[in-house]
Design a protein around this motif. Structure first.
Motif, PDB file in Angstrom:
ATOM      1  N   LEU A 288      -5.896   3.329   4.471  1.00 50.44           N
ATOM      2  CA  LEU A 288      -6.242   4.769   4.020  1.00 50.44           C
ATOM      3  C   LEU A 288      -6.171   5.576   5.322  1.00 50.44           C
ATOM      4  N   GLU A 289      -6.415   5.202   6.719  1.00 47.00           N
ATOM      5  CA  GLU A 289      -6.150   5.996   7.719  1.00 47.00           C
ATOM      6  C   GLU A 289      -4.652   6.263   7.931  1.00 47.00           C
TER       7      GLU A 289
ATOM      8  N   GLU B  92      -2.832   9.711   7.841  1.00 43.87           N
ATOM      9  CA  GLU B  92      -1.752  10.095   8.971  1.00 43.87           C
ATOM     10  C   GLU B  92      -0.470  10.232   8.783  1.00 43.87           C
ATOM     11  N   PHE B  93      -0.096   9.585   7.919  1.00 43.87           N
ATOM     12  CA  PHE B  93       1.633   9.667   7.473  1.00 43.87           C
ATOM     13  C   PHE B  93       1.555  11.060   6.748  1.00 43.87           C
ATOM     14  N   ALA B  94       0.821  11.463   6.015  1.00 44.44           N
ATOM     15  CA  ALA B  94       0.929  12.974   5.417  1.00 44.44           C
ATOM     16  C   ALA B  94       0.775  14.017   6.482  1.00 44.44           C
ATOM     17  N   LYS B  95       0.047  13.795   7.392  1.00 43.13           N
ATOM     18  CA  LYS B  95      -0.198  14.482   8.511  1.00 43.13           C
ATOM     19  C   LYS B  95       1.030  14.754   9.363  1.00 43.13           C
ATOM     20  N   ALA B  96       1.763  13.505   9.731  1.00 41.94           N
ATOM     21  CA  ALA B  96       3.038  13.598  10.397  1.00 41.94           C
ATOM     22  C   ALA B  96       4.134  14.012   9.822  1.00 41.94           C
ATOM     23  N   ASN B  97       4.182  13.982   8.376  1.00 38.71           N
ATOM     24  CA  ASN B  97       5.205  14.714   7.601  1.00 38.71           C
ATOM     25  C   ASN B  97       5.129  16.329   7.746  1.00 38.71           C
ATOM     26  N   ALA B  98       3.811  16.554   7.648  1.00 36.81           N
ATOM     27  CA  ALA B  98       3.465  17.956   7.766  1.00 36.81           C
ATOM     28  C   ALA B  98       3.925  18.618   9.074  1.00 36.81           C
TER      29      ALA B  98
ATOM     30  N   ARG C   2      11.503   7.796  -0.263  1.00 31.01           N
ATOM     31  CA  ARG C   2      11.862   6.491  -1.098  1.00 31.01           C
ATOM     32  C   ARG C   2      11.450   5.337  -0.219  1.00 31.01           C
ATOM     33  N   ALA C   3      11.614   5.497   1.043  1.00 35.07           N
ATOM     34  CA  ALA C   3      11.227   4.223   2.073  1.00 35.07           C
ATOM     35  C   ALA C   3       9.716   3.952   1.912  1.00 35.07           C
ATOM     36  N   SER C   4       8.924   5.115   1.619  1.00 30.86           N
ATOM     37  CA  SER C   4       7.377   4.800   1.724  1.00 30.86           C
ATOM     38  C   SER C   4       7.063   4.379   0.224  1.00 30.86           C
ATOM     39  N   ALA C   5       7.581   4.340  -0.769  1.00 29.49           N
ATOM     40  CA  ALA C   5       7.406   4.021  -1.961  1.00 29.49           C
ATOM     41  C   ALA C   5       6.728   2.421  -2.099  1.00 29.49           C
ATOM     42  N   PRO C   6       7.754   1.592  -1.786  1.00 27.47           N
ATOM     43  CA  PRO C   6       7.288   0.359  -1.713  1.00 27.47           C
ATOM     44  C   PRO C   6       6.431  -0.223  -0.907  1.00 27.47           C
ATOM     45  N   VAL C   7       6.133   0.407   0.356  1.00 26.29           N
ATOM     46  CA  VAL C   7       5.060   0.479   1.219  1.00 26.29           C
ATOM     47  C   VAL C   7       3.695   0.589   0.552  1.00 26.29           C
ATOM     48  N   LEU C   8       3.519   1.987   0.223  1.00 21.60           N
ATOM     49  CA  LEU C   8       2.197   2.479  -0.757  1.00 21.60           C
ATOM     50  C   LEU C   8       2.117   1.507  -1.747  1.00 21.60           C
TER      51      LEU C   8
END
Length: 291
Positions: free
Chosen positions: A61-62, A66-72, A225-231
């Motif tokens: 969850l962290e 942080e992934f969303a924050k990094a993209n923003a 696209r790279a994040s989809a399999p990870v999530l």
């Protein structure tokens, strides 16, 4: 009385009955002990699984946050970094820490997908930083022009003040007045030149910023696209979805719809902004669209 080995049968029957009772109790106790041991092992295993799940849940969850924050952060990096402070990685520290935690906890099957995601994210960050440098250099030049313009305006105000005082005192020293007039004209020409140079620099900065925004928007799909399999793997490990739920495809479809709409709005905004910029410079809207 019948006897065996000199011991009455009634005694042997008591010994045999007691032995049978003792063996029955022993078997019962052994069964209870084995069952309790098995239950304790099972409980310990379940607690271990739950503890691992809780740790994963907190870390995943962290990471997602942080992934969303990094993209923003990368998307708005152009407005956060100044020429005096070009430490562009400062806003990614928390994201990198969260990623390090996930690498310790994720299953081996997810590791390759996770490595691909981090590679794409690093590429996006490096490309964004590369495009920020000329923007900040241009903005630093604009600040320099701002200082020169303010100095010219201060000098113009001083000269106008002296000319006003000259008129109020009804002075007849025309040579001094002509000198003030020439100084005023020179300062105004210098001020106009600085204003024109500053305007041209702003045009350059705005064009570079538009290019930055377009590039980030074009690269974000690769990251997602790279994040989809990870999530999707994280959700499976946390047992959020059933086995029949193809979360990876659902997330990609949802993102592509969001990205197309965001791209349409962003492109429209940039086109309108550049059109206004070109019109203010006396050019046609068609020139703004092709610039």
């Amino acid at each position: 009385m019948p006897s065996f080995l000199g011991v009455p049968d009634v005694v042997w029957s008591g010994v045999i009955g007691s032995s049978i009772a003792f063996f029955g109790v022993w078997l019962s106790n052994k069964s209870n002990t084995d069952r309790l041991t098995h239950q304790l092992r099972h409980d310990a295993h379940e607690k271990s699984i739950q503890r691992r799940s809780d740790i994963r849940k907190a870390a995943y969850l962290e990471f997602a946050e942080e992934f969303a924050k990094a993209n923003a952060y990368i998307g708005g990096l152009v407005n956060r970094i100044s020429f005096e402070n070009m430490d562009t990685s400062e806003g990614l520290t928390a994201f990198q820490a969260a990623a390090a935690k996930v690498q310790l906890l994720t299953e081996a099957s997810t590791a390759d997908a996770f490595a691909t995601l981090m590679t794409e994210h690093v590429k996006l960050f490096v490309e964004a930083t590369e495009r920020i440098i000329p923007i900040q250099v241009t903005k630093a030049s604009i600040k320099g022009k701002d200082r020169l313009y303010e100095e010219c305006q201060t000098e113009i105000k001083r000269i106008l003040s002296e000319m006003s005082a000259f008129n109020e005192t009804a002075s007849t020293d025309r040579l001094r007045f002509d000198a003030l007039k020439r100084a005023l004209e020179e300062r105004m020409r210098h001020s106009d030149a600085i204003a024109a140079e500053r305007s041209a620099l702003w045009d350059t900065a705005n064009g570079l910023t538009a290019d930055y925004t377009r590039h980030v928007m074009s690269r974000i799909p690769d990251v997602m696209r790279a994040s989809a399999p990870v999530l999707a793997a994280m959700r499976r490990e946390l047992e959020i979805d059933g086995y029949n739920v193809n979360f990876e495809k659902m997330m990609l479809d949802r993102f592509m719809r969001m990205h197309e709409e965001a791209k349409r709005v962003t492109d429209g905004f940039i086109e309108r902004a550049l059109s206004k910029q070109q019109l203010s410079n006396g050019e046609s809207p068609s020139a703004a669209r092709t610039s």
